[in-house]
Design an enzyme around this catalytic site. Structure first.
Site, PDB file in Angstrom:
ATOM      1  CB  ILE A 192      -0.804   0.099   1.287  1.00  0.00           C
ATOM      2  CG1 ILE A 192      -1.587  -1.205   1.528  1.00  0.00           C
ATOM      3  CG2 ILE A 192      -1.837   1.303   1.082  1.00  0.00           C
ATOM      4  CD1 ILE A 192      -2.449  -1.644   0.026  1.00  0.00           C
ATOM      5  N   GLY A 233       2.596  -5.648   8.172  1.00  0.00           N
ATOM      6  CA  GLY A 233       2.452  -4.374   7.999  1.00  0.00           C
ATOM      7  C   GLY A 233       1.354  -4.317   6.736  1.00  0.00           C
ATOM      8  CG  ASP A 234       2.079  -1.165   3.886  1.00  0.00           C
ATOM      9  OD1 ASP A 234       3.330  -1.994   4.426  1.00  0.00           O
ATOM     10  OD2 ASP A 234       2.432  -0.278   2.959  1.00  0.00           O
ATOM     11  CD  GLU A 235       6.260  -5.702   3.237  1.00  0.00           C
ATOM     12  OE1 GLU A 235       7.138  -5.058   2.742  1.00  0.00           O
ATOM     13  OE2 GLU A 235       6.428  -6.684   3.744  1.00  0.00           O
TER      14      GLU A 235
END
Length: 297
Positions: A192, A233-235
């Site tokens: 993201i 995280g955002d992965e």
């Protein structure tokens, strides 16, 4: 006190009466023990039908039956998944004991309660077929805890998606199939854009809500058999199964970008985000999970 036949008969009669009284007391004591047991108990006749001849209150309560409704029925009707072969072995041997055997108890409401059985066979007179005693424990709570531990080990707690561990296992399974089906496996690494800014400006709670929303949108762009996982995280990592060529992943990636790019309404604020995607394909870009993830990243 007479020593003739009448006296001897009277003495023997009194002895029998006393023996019956003691036997009656022992039976009542035995039944009180059975009824006080927290574990479920049933006794099965070792004939071909393996009918129930005795149950205690704990089993009747768990199954939702009155004892009278259970006695005379085959044990298989109460425990449909019971291993009949093992029970038959018990009936035919003095030495075999069944311990820690898991099966299900069928209740009056047609529910299946997981139980753990311990069983042993009691021979009848002259070593004839006797009975099998089954003691069962309700292991519903233990099973729920086991399932919870398995879930925590394999799924992301925030989004409910597969985590890195489960994703790695599924990728390995897909790679093993590429050796014989001449198809491609796509590994998409998704990130993201500027997610840290969202956390810094709007707070981590808003960031968590956004991650859950994104995790709900991505699967709508995938095909049956594809996998999306959150690896931290955002992965996110997406596994594309059974591709005829790497080019066939392009419309899927574009659909993910378009879907994630639609606005989000979080805490009365309209939020727009974009997503970046890197792709690697097996077998052309690598034949193992570590190399493919590295190239996609």
């Amino acid at each position: 006190s007479r020593q003739d036949e009448i006296g001897l008969l009277s003495t023997e009669f009194n002895r029998l009466i006393k023996s019956l009284e003691e036997s009656s007391i022992s039976r009542e004591y035995f039944e009180s023990i059975l009824e006080s047991m927290a574990d479920m108990l049933l006794v099965v006749d070792n004939d071909n039908d393996m009918n129930v001849v005795l149950v205690n209150r704990a089993l009747a309560n768990q199954a939702g039956f009155n004892p009278e409704e259970v006695i005379g029925k085959s044990v298989i009707t109460l425990m449909p998944r019971l291993n009949r072969k093992q029970l038959t072995q018990l009936a035919d041997s003095n030495d075999i004991h069944l311990t820690n055997f898991e099966c299900f108890l069928k209740t009056a409401r047609n529910e299946s309660v997981p139980i753990e059985l311990t069983a042993s066979s009691i021979k009848g007179a002259n070593n004839q077929s006797g009975t099998t005693v089954l003691v069962a424990q309700n292991i519903t709570l233990r099973k729920e805890n086991e399932e919870r531990l398995i879930y925590l080990a394999n799924y992301d707690t925030l989004t409910g998606l597969p985590n890195r561990l489960l994703m790695g296992e599924r990728l390995q399974q897909l790679l093993e199939r590429t050796h014989w089906n001449d198809r491609y496996v796509g590994v998409l690494f998704c990130d993201i854009d500027r997610f840290k800014t969202i956390n810094d400006v709007l707070g981590h709670r808003c960031g968590d809500i956004l991650l859950r929303e994104i995790s709900n949108r991505i699967p709508s762009s995938l095909r049956e058999g594809d996998t999306v996982a959150r690896i931290g995280g955002d992965e996110f990592v997406i596994l594309l199964n059974d591709l005829a060529s790497p080019e066939h992943a392009t419309p899927i990636m574009q659909q993910i970008i378009d879907e994630v790019g639609q606005p989000y309404m979080i805490q009365n604020q309209e939020i727009f985000v974009t997503i970046s995607i890197g792709a690697a394909f097996a077998p052309t870009d690598g034949d193992n999970a570590e190399l493919l993830l590295k190239h996609a990243d």
